[in-house]
Design a protein around this motif. Structure first.
Motif, PDB file in Angstrom:
ATOM      1  N   VAL A 192      -0.588  25.414 -94.572  1.00  0.00           N
ATOM      2  CA  VAL A 192       0.178  26.461 -93.886  1.00  0.00           C
ATOM      3  C   VAL A 192      -0.374  27.841 -94.221  1.00  0.00           C
ATOM      4  CG1 VAL A 192       2.410  27.649 -93.888  1.00  0.00           C
ATOM      5  CG2 VAL A 192       2.321  25.178 -93.569  1.00  0.00           C
ATOM      6  N   LEU A 193      -0.560  28.119 -95.516  1.00  0.00           N
ATOM      7  CA  LEU A 193      -1.021  29.445 -95.919  1.00  0.00           C
ATOM      8  C   LEU A 193      -2.454  29.697 -95.441  1.00  0.00           C
ATOM      9  CD1 LEU A 193       0.472  29.770 -99.516  1.00  0.00           C
ATOM     10  CD2 LEU A 193       1.382  30.661 -97.365  1.00  0.00           C
ATOM     11  N   ASP A 194      -3.314  28.680 -95.497  1.00  0.00           N
ATOM     12  CA  ASP A 194      -4.692  28.859 -95.021  1.00  0.00           C
ATOM     13  C   ASP A 194      -4.721  29.159 -93.529  1.00  0.00           C
ATOM     14  OD1 ASP A 194      -5.662  28.378 -97.545  1.00  0.00           O
ATOM     15  OD2 ASP A 194      -6.212  26.297 -97.167  1.00  0.00           O
ATOM     16  N   THR A 195      -3.934  28.414 -92.759  1.00  0.00           N
ATOM     17  CA  THR A 195      -3.900  28.627 -91.313  1.00  0.00           C
ATOM     18  C   THR A 195      -3.332  30.000 -90.978  1.00  0.00           C
ATOM     19  OG1 THR A 195      -3.617  26.258 -90.906  1.00  0.00           O
ATOM     20  CG2 THR A 195      -2.982  27.743 -89.131  1.00  0.00           C
ATOM     21  N   ALA A 196      -2.231  30.363 -91.632  1.00  0.00           N
ATOM     22  CA  ALA A 196      -1.613  31.665 -91.373  1.00  0.00           C
ATOM     23  C   ALA A 196      -2.559  32.801 -91.747  1.00  0.00           C
ATOM     24  CB  ALA A 196      -0.310  31.783 -92.158  1.00  0.00           C
ATOM     25  N   ARG A 197      -3.233  32.654 -92.858  1.00  0.00           N
ATOM     26  CA  ARG A 197      -4.161  33.701 -93.314  1.00  0.00           C
ATOM     27  C   ARG A 197      -5.265  33.925 -92.283  1.00  0.00           C
ATOM     28  NH1 ARG A 197      -6.003  31.091 -97.292  1.00  0.00           N
ATOM     29  NH2 ARG A 197      -4.227  31.454 -98.676  1.00  0.00           N
ATOM     30  N   GLU A 198      -5.827  32.844 -91.765  1.00  0.00           N
ATOM     31  CA  GLU A 198      -6.915  32.963 -90.794  1.00  0.00           C
ATOM     32  C   GLU A 198      -6.439  33.614 -89.501  1.00  0.00           C
ATOM     33  OE1 GLU A 198      -9.214  32.113 -87.410  1.00  0.00           O
ATOM     34  OE2 GLU A 198      -7.421  30.911 -87.819  1.00  0.00           O
ATOM     35  N   ARG A 199      -5.266  33.192 -88.993  1.00  0.00           N
ATOM     36  CA  ARG A 199      -4.756  33.739 -87.731  1.00  0.00           C
ATOM     37  C   ARG A 199      -4.365  35.212 -87.879  1.00  0.00           C
ATOM     38  NH1 ARG A 199      -5.956  29.108 -86.766  1.00  0.00           N
ATOM     39  NH2 ARG A 199      -4.963  27.707 -85.262  1.00  0.00           N
ATOM     40  N   LEU A 200      -3.685  35.538 -88.963  1.00  0.00           N
ATOM     41  CA  LEU A 200      -3.214  36.909 -89.133  1.00  0.00           C
ATOM     42  C   LEU A 200      -4.384  37.880 -89.242  1.00  0.00           C
ATOM     43  CD1 LEU A 200      -0.260  36.270 -91.603  1.00  0.00           C
ATOM     44  CD2 LEU A 200      -0.133  36.704 -89.155  1.00  0.00           C
ATOM     45  N   THR A 201      -5.416  37.466 -89.951  1.00  0.00           N
ATOM     46  CA  THR A 201      -6.607  38.320 -90.041  1.00  0.00           C
ATOM     47  C   THR A 201      -7.220  38.530 -88.666  1.00  0.00           C
ATOM     48  OG1 THR A 201      -7.032  37.504 -92.283  1.00  0.00           O
ATOM     49  CG2 THR A 201      -8.860  38.570 -91.142  1.00  0.00           C
ATOM     50  N   ARG A 202      -7.247  37.476 -87.864  1.00  0.00           N
ATOM     51  CA  ARG A 202      -7.786  37.578 -86.512  1.00  0.00           C
ATOM     52  C   ARG A 202      -6.955  38.558 -85.678  1.00  0.00           C
ATOM     53  NH1 ARG A 202      -7.751  32.165 -83.068  1.00  0.00           N
ATOM     54  NH2 ARG A 202      -8.790  31.425 -84.959  1.00  0.00           N
ATOM     55  N   TRP A 203      -5.640  38.597 -85.912  1.00  0.00           N
ATOM     56  CA  TRP A 203      -4.746  39.466 -85.140  1.00  0.00           C
ATOM     57  C   TRP A 203      -4.567  40.850 -85.768  1.00  0.00           C
ATOM     58  CZ3 TRP A 203      -0.943  34.818 -85.190  1.00  0.00           C
ATOM     59  CH2 TRP A 203      -1.383  33.852 -84.275  1.00  0.00           C
ATOM     60  N   TRP A 263       3.674  29.629 -84.612  1.00  0.00           N
ATOM     61  CA  TRP A 263       4.766  28.926 -85.289  1.00  0.00           C
ATOM     62  C   TRP A 263       4.784  27.413 -85.028  1.00  0.00           C
ATOM     63  CZ3 TRP A 263       7.007  30.711 -89.322  1.00  0.00           C
ATOM     64  CH2 TRP A 263       8.138  30.087 -89.831  1.00  0.00           C
ATOM     65  N   PRO A 264       4.641  26.946 -83.790  1.00  0.00           N
ATOM     66  CA  PRO A 264       4.640  25.494 -83.588  1.00  0.00           C
ATOM     67  C   PRO A 264       3.550  24.776 -84.386  1.00  0.00           C
ATOM     68  CG  PRO A 264       4.903  26.628 -81.496  1.00  0.00           C
ATOM     69  CD  PRO A 264       4.553  27.678 -82.509  1.00  0.00           C
ATOM     70  N   GLU A 265       2.397  25.424 -84.528  1.00  0.00           N
ATOM     71  CA  GLU A 265       1.319  24.818 -85.312  1.00  0.00           C
ATOM     72  C   GLU A 265       1.715  24.720 -86.785  1.00  0.00           C
ATOM     73  OE1 GLU A 265      -3.439  25.488 -86.284  1.00  0.00           O
ATOM     74  OE2 GLU A 265      -2.415  26.767 -84.819  1.00  0.00           O
ATOM     75  N   LEU A 266       2.343  25.770 -87.321  1.00  0.00           N
ATOM     76  CA  LEU A 266       2.785  25.723 -88.721  1.00  0.00           C
ATOM     77  C   LEU A 266       3.864  24.660 -88.912  1.00  0.00           C
ATOM     78  CD1 LEU A 266       2.969  29.514 -89.669  1.00  0.00           C
ATOM     79  CD2 LEU A 266       1.041  27.925 -89.881  1.00  0.00           C
ATOM     80  N   GLU A 267       4.758  24.522 -87.931  1.00  0.00           N
ATOM     81  CA  GLU A 267       5.802  23.493 -88.035  1.00  0.00           C
ATOM     82  C   GLU A 267       5.197  22.096 -88.062  1.00  0.00           C
ATOM     83  OE1 GLU A 267       9.827  25.328 -86.100  1.00  0.00           O
ATOM     84  OE2 GLU A 267       8.260  24.718 -84.691  1.00  0.00           O
ATOM     85  N   ARG A 268       4.133  21.873 -87.306  1.00  0.00           N
ATOM     86  CA  ARG A 268       3.470  20.572 -87.324  1.00  0.00           C
ATOM     87  C   ARG A 268       2.847  20.302 -88.696  1.00  0.00           C
ATOM     88  NH1 ARG A 268       2.003  22.106 -82.046  1.00  0.00           N
ATOM     89  NH2 ARG A 268      -0.026  22.900 -82.742  1.00  0.00           N
ATOM     90  N   LEU A 269       2.329  21.356 -89.322  1.00  0.00           N
ATOM     91  CA  LEU A 269       1.687  21.191 -90.621  1.00  0.00           C
ATOM     92  C   LEU A 269       2.672  20.810 -91.723  1.00  0.00           C
ATOM     93  CD1 LEU A 269      -0.812  24.201 -90.590  1.00  0.00           C
ATOM     94  CD2 LEU A 269      -1.368  21.782 -90.349  1.00  0.00           C
ATOM     95  N   VAL A 270       3.942  21.215 -91.577  1.00  0.00           N
ATOM     96  CA  VAL A 270       4.930  20.901 -92.621  1.00  0.00           C
ATOM     97  C   VAL A 270       5.793  19.700 -92.251  1.00  0.00           C
ATOM     98  CG1 VAL A 270       5.019  23.305 -93.390  1.00  0.00           C
ATOM     99  CG2 VAL A 270       6.694  22.487 -91.719  1.00  0.00           C
ATOM    100  N   ALA A 271       5.578  19.121 -91.081  1.00  0.00           N
ATOM    101  CA  ALA A 271       6.405  17.998 -90.640  1.00  0.00           C
ATOM    102  C   ALA A 271       6.337  16.860 -91.654  1.00  0.00           C
ATOM    103  CB  ALA A 271       5.939  17.506 -89.265  1.00  0.00           C
ATOM    104  N   GLY A 272       7.505  16.417 -92.117  1.00  0.00           N
ATOM    105  CA  GLY A 272       7.585  15.311 -93.059  1.00  0.00           C
ATOM    106  C   GLY A 272       7.279  15.667 -94.493  1.00  0.00           C
ATOM    107  N   ALA A 273       6.952  16.936 -94.767  1.00  0.00           N
ATOM    108  CA  ALA A 273       6.595  17.334 -96.138  1.00  0.00           C
ATOM    109  C   ALA A 273       7.786  17.885 -96.916  1.00  0.00           C
ATOM    110  CB  ALA A 273       5.474  18.375 -96.111  1.00  0.00           C
TER     111      ALA A 273
END
Length: 473
Positions: free
Chosen positions: A336-347, A387-397
């Motif tokens: 989650v944090l890796d994905t968010a970090r990459e997207r936020l930097t891009r934006w 957000w939907p991508e982050l939710e998929r990453l935490v599904a079941g965790a």
């Protein structure tokens, strides 16, 4: 101080109470779980309080030192000093005692986090304002110690713990007073060290420590200077192939200016240079004076920055149960944090603070009304996509995933490429606006939605009048 009692049935099994304590050994009201660090004189264990079940740190002297009067005196001194130093940024002592073989032990609060050396290895140099935020509590802790006539003598990145605090803000704690030195009321050294023995860590030892001259509070300021240099540049001011060469550099070589390695100002170079002065009298007289100069060096000069507004995004993922995260949850958290970090930097949202389970990013908000609305809508749309991508990453965790967006005053100044960036201001005091809604989702404050047309669909959050939850299709 308490002495360990034999368990029912006589002597304890040697498998539990040998040179090192094995899991299951009981010390006072605590049960050993595992070894966490093997020092020269003592071993640090993670243990658990039998009464409350909470984790704690247990420091036990090695058997070969239990007959050394000077080692016992130094260990006892550490216990007494920590009992005096009731400070929010100094590790808290819980209890002390002796094993039946005479080995002293010290029980302290358990700090779940990582030290600054690990933080630096994971993320690289800190921006100057974050350096200031980290050093403020360290300097405050040292000021309290110095007021009681205690010099730490081993200020280094490994002895500063960083962990998530209230509201997600990092909490900084100074640890390991094992070689601290007591001073008399006139602040002269009281020697407990065997003559001819150098005490400290070579990478951060002040010249007077190397020369075995008397130490005082200014010795810790040298250590703070080494830590300041390391946080700014990601490197130590001096490195060498042997301890003798390293000591020569600390004694005689001028430190390279941090600005040669990192984007810092000449004012910051001057602060570091004075901290690392070879003679104690050429350094700052105390931590308060040092921090005043450091704040001046960090604060943008008049005309180079301005009060503006910025948009902050606080993202946090934590276990839903409130218990410690298991391996699957930790892996999901990293994704989650890796994905968010990459997207936020891009934006174009710059990462300002990052902890074990959260991050804070920020972007300037243009002053002109139309451009302000456009930038806020752009960020909201981006989060809606992410957000939907982050939710998929935490599904079941078993993770609770929450994001909060807020707009507030911020100090904005040009970055290295000339683009405006948030560097300070109320927006970065995230503890003031990151009180969550108690459930997973994306939440925004009224300031984010102000004047937006068309406004994104939201619903109120009961009990949190300042928050609204974004409704996503």
């Amino acid at each position: 101080m308490t002495r360990e009692q034999a368990p029912p049935g006589g002597r304890p099994p040697l498998s539990l109470y040998g040179e090192e304590l094995a899991p299951g050994a009981r010390v006072g009201g605590f049960t050993v779980e595992e070894v966490r660090h093997r020092g020269v004189v003592a071993v640090l264990y993670r243990a658990r309080d039998d009464r409350s079940g909470t984790p704690m740190a247990l420091k036990v002297m090695r058997p070969q030192y239990a007959s050394s009067e000077s080692a016992l005196r130094r260990f006892d001194q550490e216990c007494r000093m920590l009992e005096q130093l009731a400070h929010p940024h100094i590790v808290r002592v819980l209890e002390s005692g002796e094993l039946r073989d005479g080995r002293p032990w010290l029980a302290m609060e358990w700090l779940e986090g990582r030290d600054l050396e690990a933080e630096l290895a994971a993320r690289g140099p800190f921006p100057p304002r974050e350096v200031l935020r980290v050093l403020e509590p360290v300097a405050s802790a040292l000021g309290a110690a110095h007021a009681l006539g205690i010099v730490h003598r081993d200020i280094k990145a490994q002895n500063v713990m960083v962990r998530p605090g209230e509201g997600g803000a990092p909490h900084v704690t100074l640890v390991d007073f094992g070689i601290a030195k007591l001073l008399d009321p006139g602040h002269r050294s009281i020697a407990l060290t065997t003559t001819g023995v150098t005490v400290g860590t070579p990478v951060a030892m002040a010249p007077e420590q190397i020369l075995r001259d008397p130490v005082d509070a200014r010795t810790d300021l040298y250590g703070l200077g080494v830590l300041l240099y390391q946080l700014l540049t990601g490197r130590l001011p001096f490195s060498a192939g042997s301890q003798a060469e390293l000591e020569e550099l600390h004694l005689h070589a001028p430190p390279p200016a941090p600005s040669h390695l990192a984007p810092v100002t000449g004012a910051m170079d001057a602060v570091v240079k004075r901290c690392l002065a070879k003679r104690p009298e050429d350094r700052y007289p105390d931590t308060a004076t040092l921090m005043e100069e450091l704040r001046r060096a960090v604060e943008p000069s008049v005309g180079s920055a301005g009060q503006a507004r910025g948009l902050g995004l606080y993202l946090r993922a934590r276990p839903e149960s409130g218990e410690d995260a298991d391996d699957a949850a930790l892996d999901a958290l990293d994704r989650v944090l890796d994905t968010a970090r990459e997207r936020l930097t891009r934006w174009r949202l710059a990462l300002m603070v990052e902890g074990a389970d959260f991050l804070l990013a920020a972007t300037p908000v243009p002053a002109e009304a139309t451009a302000s609305r456009a930038r806020r809508l752009e960020v909201l749309a981006s989060i809606g996509t992410l957000w939907p991508e982050l939710e998929r990453l935490v599904a079941g965790a078993g993770l609770h995933l929450e994001a909060i967006l807020h707009v507030a005053e911020a100090v904005v100044e040009p970055g290295l490429a000339g683009e405006p960036q948030v560097v300070d201001g109320p927006l970065l005091r995230e503890g003031r606006w990151t009180t969550g809604a108690g459930r997973a989702g994306v939440f925004v404050t009224r300031e984010v939605l102000e004047g937006l047309t068309p406004a994104p669909e939201t619903r109120p959050v009961p009990g949190h009048e300042a928050l609204a939850e974004l409704v996503r299709a």
